[in-house]
Design a protein around this motif. Structure first.
Motif, mmCIF file in Angstrom:
data_model
loop_
_atom_site.group_PDB
_atom_site.id
_atom_site.type_symbol
_atom_site.label_atom_id
_atom_site.label_comp_id
_atom_site.label_asym_id
_atom_site.label_seq_id
_atom_site.Cartn_x
_atom_site.Cartn_y
_atom_site.Cartn_z
ATOM 1 N N ARG A 169 0.851 -1.191 0.000
ATOM 2 C CA ARG A 169 0.000 0.000 0.000
ATOM 3 C C ARG A 169 0.882 1.235 0.000
ATOM 4 N N ASP A 170 0.575 2.156 -0.902
ATOM 5 C CA ASP A 170 1.383 3.359 -1.043
ATOM 6 C C ASP A 170 0.466 4.570 -1.144
ATOM 7 N N ALA A 171 0.866 5.680 -0.526
ATOM 8 C CA ALA A 171 0.067 6.902 -0.598
ATOM 9 C C ALA A 171 0.145 7.489 -1.995
ATOM 10 N N PRO A 172 -0.958 7.938 -2.555
ATOM 11 C CA PRO A 172 -0.931 8.537 -3.896
ATOM 12 C C PRO A 172 -0.225 9.886 -3.851
ATOM 13 N N PRO A 173 0.323 10.327 -4.955
ATOM 14 C CA PRO A 173 0.970 11.643 -4.970
ATOM 15 C C PRO A 173 -0.054 12.751 -4.785
ATOM 16 N N SER A 174 0.368 13.824 -4.118
ATOM 17 C CA SER A 174 -0.554 14.935 -3.873
ATOM 18 C C SER A 174 -0.722 15.817 -5.101
ATOM 19 N N GLY A 175 0.301 15.866 -5.938
ATOM 20 C CA GLY A 175 0.228 16.703 -7.126
ATOM 21 C C GLY A 175 -0.136 15.910 -8.366
ATOM 22 N N THR A 176 0.131 16.502 -9.526
ATOM 23 C CA THR A 176 -0.237 15.871 -10.794
ATOM 24 C C THR A 176 0.967 15.255 -11.501
ATOM 25 N N GLU A 177 2.089 15.122 -10.788
ATOM 26 C CA GLU A 177 3.262 14.545 -11.441
ATOM 27 C C GLU A 177 3.014 13.071 -11.767
ATOM 28 N N LYS A 178 3.615 12.619 -12.837
ATOM 29 C CA LYS A 178 3.509 11.214 -13.239
ATOM 30 C C LYS A 178 4.560 10.414 -12.479
ATOM 31 N N ILE A 179 4.165 9.296 -11.890
ATOM 32 C CA ILE A 179 5.087 8.431 -11.172
ATOM 33 C C ILE A 179 5.112 7.068 -11.849
ATOM 34 N N PHE A 180 6.053 6.228 -11.437
ATOM 35 C CA PHE A 180 6.088 4.869 -11.995
ATOM 36 C C PHE A 180 6.643 3.904 -10.952
ATOM 37 N N TYR A 181 6.216 2.655 -11.092
ATOM 38 C CA TYR A 181 6.685 1.554 -10.247
ATOM 39 C C TYR A 181 7.318 0.494 -11.143
ATOM 40 N N ARG A 182 8.390 -0.113 -10.661
ATOM 41 C CA ARG A 182 8.973 -1.250 -11.356
ATOM 42 C C ARG A 182 9.630 -2.177 -10.336
ATOM 43 N N LEU A 183 10.000 -3.380 -10.788
ATOM 44 C CA LEU A 183 10.573 -4.401 -9.916
ATOM 45 C C LEU A 183 11.940 -4.834 -10.408
ATOM 46 N N LYS A 184 12.793 -5.171 -9.443
ATOM 47 C CA LYS A 184 14.035 -5.870 -9.737
ATOM 48 C C LYS A 184 14.166 -7.003 -8.724
ATOM 49 N N ILE A 185 14.298 -8.235 -9.214
ATOM 50 C CA ILE A 185 14.385 -9.407 -8.356
ATOM 51 C C ILE A 185 15.736 -10.082 -8.579
ATOM 52 N N THR A 186 16.378 -10.479 -7.479
ATOM 53 C CA THR A 186 17.672 -11.156 -7.569
ATOM 54 C C THR A 186 17.687 -12.381 -6.663
ATOM 55 N N SER A 187 18.743 -13.188 -6.837
ATOM 56 C CA SER A 187 19.088 -14.349 -6.020
ATOM 57 C C SER A 187 18.160 -15.531 -6.279
ATOM 58 N N PRO A 188 18.652 -16.495 -7.099
ATOM 59 C CA PRO A 188 19.833 -16.420 -7.969
ATOM 60 C C PRO A 188 19.495 -15.876 -9.350
ATOM 61 N N HIS A 189 18.220 -15.574 -9.571
ATOM 62 C CA HIS A 189 17.801 -15.008 -10.843
ATOM 63 C C HIS A 189 18.155 -13.531 -10.930
ATOM 64 N N LEU A 190 17.964 -12.996 -12.109
ATOM 65 C CA LEU A 190 17.830 -11.556 -12.283
ATOM 66 C C LEU A 190 16.561 -11.347 -13.079
ATOM 67 N N LEU A 191 15.603 -10.683 -12.479
ATOM 68 C CA LEU A 191 14.335 -10.393 -13.154
ATOM 69 C C LEU A 191 14.100 -8.894 -13.094
ATOM 70 N N ALA A 192 13.752 -8.319 -14.219
ATOM 71 C CA ALA A 192 13.432 -6.891 -14.281
ATOM 72 C C ALA A 192 12.090 -6.717 -14.975
ATOM 73 N N SER A 193 11.177 -6.058 -14.295
ATOM 74 C CA SER A 193 9.885 -5.755 -14.919
ATOM 75 C C SER A 193 9.964 -4.409 -15.601
ATOM 76 N N ASN A 194 9.064 -4.182 -16.527
ATOM 77 C CA ASN A 194 8.897 -2.853 -17.077
ATOM 78 C C ASN A 194 7.978 -2.041 -16.177
ATOM 79 N N PRO A 195 8.045 -0.723 -16.263
ATOM 80 C CA PRO A 195 7.332 0.112 -15.290
ATOM 81 C C PRO A 195 5.831 0.185 -15.542
#
Length: 512
Positions: A455-481
């Motif tokens: 759970r994350d608080a939404p931004p108070s303004g109108t700026e664009k934000i993004f979320y992405r993931l990076k997973i390690t051990s023993p893989h390397l996984l990267a999601s797109n935002p």
């Protein structure tokens, strides 16, 4: 009129909410025996099908030709090294082969593409024994071109299809004047008169030596300048980023996907040529060029090397922040890049998983173009699967996945749903970084199967934000935002015009 538009948007958003997506494993950056690969295309597709691969994006070398010529007769006194490529194989033959193999193996979607060296350049000299070839491995991947003429027109050094006749060609033809002058001197007898007493003797001589020298020099220069066509860039000067941006612009114009290949992978080797010393082959890592260029689809974010560009706050996040701040027109997506040439690698070492609407060539290209994918570098025993990575707000049934954008309303918390499994159902250690707009906001340490909602608080303004993931051990996984931005209603102090195309990206996606 406005009510009708609003009703249509609601219907379209509702249809998007019921969209069902399939998870399709794909291989990107594959070479067959058409160019620098060891195996035939049929053998590659058969092997990939046995491992459950759903799509292959081929990237055969467009041209592997390197020339060095000695000034001033670079066209005549020249050393050329060339390896098999699409241009030596024949473009029409290559595209027909891809089509035929695809028909024989319909279980794998086969998409043609090329790996392109837009430019290389030399420094030093064989006489000073410091000759160096730069950027011979600084490549872009172009995927999805349809027509043979589109391949022939790819702007790359050495591709004769992109050279042209221009006013500069007149300079290359100027040695014709030397030939003409020599011929004129041959036809024009030199007259000398000698007086002997009361007699005058007239002597007519042909200036054979100077005339033949002029003709020979002119013909030599014409042979050196043939075929009198002009390329925008040559291999004896460093034009910086311009050839790469030109190739990116060309791919965008033709509707193709374009990726920077192995931006953190350098290349260095030396080859002895006896008394001429060593010739150095050198390509430095070029992550900085990703920030200098515009309009490409993405880059190799995961491959068999220690990759730092995708770390929180790293180069990738800076590019995404540029897009979020309106300073870059398109987001930059990350792919898994295999770089398969020989059986020294496994076809499953690096995979890109696509969320596709349909198992088709168009479905694959659409998913990549929209960033609906994640990339994995995996061990041989099992794979790591990102079953859910979605963003929603409060109790809303609308959610967004990688590549999509969620419209934020009100102050309800943002919910980031995560679900990670292994392909064999085993329990494996897991380190997961959740990154918001370049900042690591949560690190999860656990094991598979892993599932949580952040759970994350939404931004108070109108700026664009993004979320992405990076997973390690023993893989390397990267999601797109996943992007998110607050909706500003008409009539409010910060009212903005709604973008209907963005509203269409707010639907809930299910992975099947």
């Amino acid at each position: 009129m406005l009510l009708s538009l609003a009703a249509n948007l609601c219907l379209l958003a509702s249809a998007q909410a019921e969209e069902v997506l399939q998870l399709l494993p794909a291989l990107i950056h594959i070479h067959s025996s058409v160019s620098s690969g060891q195996n035939s295309l049929d053998a590659l597709v058969e092997e990939a099908a046995r491992h459950g691969t759903g799509a292959i994006l081929l990237t055969e070398n467009l041209l592997l030709r390197f020339d060095y010529g000695l000034f001033p007769l670079r066209g005549l006194i020249r050393k050329r090294v060339e390896y098999p490529s699409v241009l030596t194989y024949d473009i029409d033959r290559y595209l027909n082969l891809v089509k035929e193999v695809g028909q024989r193996h319909p279980e794998v979607i086969l998409i043609p593409g090329v790996e392109v060296v837009p430019h290389y350049h030399w420094t030093g000299s064989p006489f000073s024994r410091d000759l160096t070839l730069h950027n011979g491995q600084k490549n872009l991947l172009i995927v999805g071109l349809e027509r043979p003429e589109d391949y022939r027109g790819l702007p790359a050094i050495g591709n004769s299809g992109t050279s042209r006749f221009g006013w500069e060609s007149l300079l290359l033809l100027s040695p014709v004047a030397l030939v003409a002058l020599g011929v004129w001197r041959l036809k024009r007898k030199r007259v000398r008169r000698h007086r002997f007493g009361g007699m005058t003797l007239t002597e007519r001589r042909t200036a054979w030596g100077p005339s033949l020298l002029l003709i020979g020099l002119g013909l030599l220069l014409l042979a050196n300048n043939f075929p009198f066509r002009i390329s925008r860039f040559d291999q004896y000067h460093n034009p910086d980023i311009h050839p790469y941006q030109e190739l990116i612009d060309y791919a965008a114009l033709k509707g193709a996907l374009c990726f920077w290949s192995y931006p953190e992978a350098g290349d260095f080797s030396q080859h002895s040529f006896g008394t001429l010393g060593n010739v150095t082959i050198k390509t430095d890592p070029y992550t900085g060029d990703l920030a200098k260029t515009r309009g490409y689809t993405g880059f190799g974010a995961v491959y068999q090397q220690n990759v730092t560009y995708i770390n929180p706050g790293g180069g990738w996040d800076q590019l995404l922040l540029e897009f979020a701040g309106g300073r870059r027109e398109h987001p930059v997506w990350g792919i898994g890049e295999l770089g398969y040439h020989t059986t020294n690698k496994r076809l499953t070492d690096v995979q890109t998983f696509l969320w596709v609407r349909e198992r088709s060539r168009q479905g694959v290209l659409e998913a990549i173009r929209r960033g609906r994918m994640f990339a994995v570098q995996r061990p041989p025993e099992y794979n790591l699967l990102l079953r859910d990575f979605s963003l929603s707000q409060g109790k809303s049934r609308h959610s967004a996945i990688s590549g999509d954008e969620l419209r934020i309303e009100g102050q309800d918390p943002l919910l980031v749903r995560l679900k990670v499994e292994t392909s064999d159902g085993s329990h494996r250690p897991l380190h997961l970084d959740l990154i918001r707009s370049g900042t690591l906001i949560q690190r999860f340490n656990g094991e598979t199967p892993f599932q949580t909602t952040y759970r994350d608080a939404p931004p108070s303004g109108t700026e664009k934000i993004f979320y992405r993931l990076k997973i390690t051990s023993p893989h390397l996984l990267a999601s797109n935002p996943i992007f998110a931005q607050r909706v500003v209603r008409l009539g409010s102090p910060q009212a903005v015009q709604l973008d209907p195309s963005a509203l269409l990206r707010t639907g809930s996606a299910q992975v099947g």
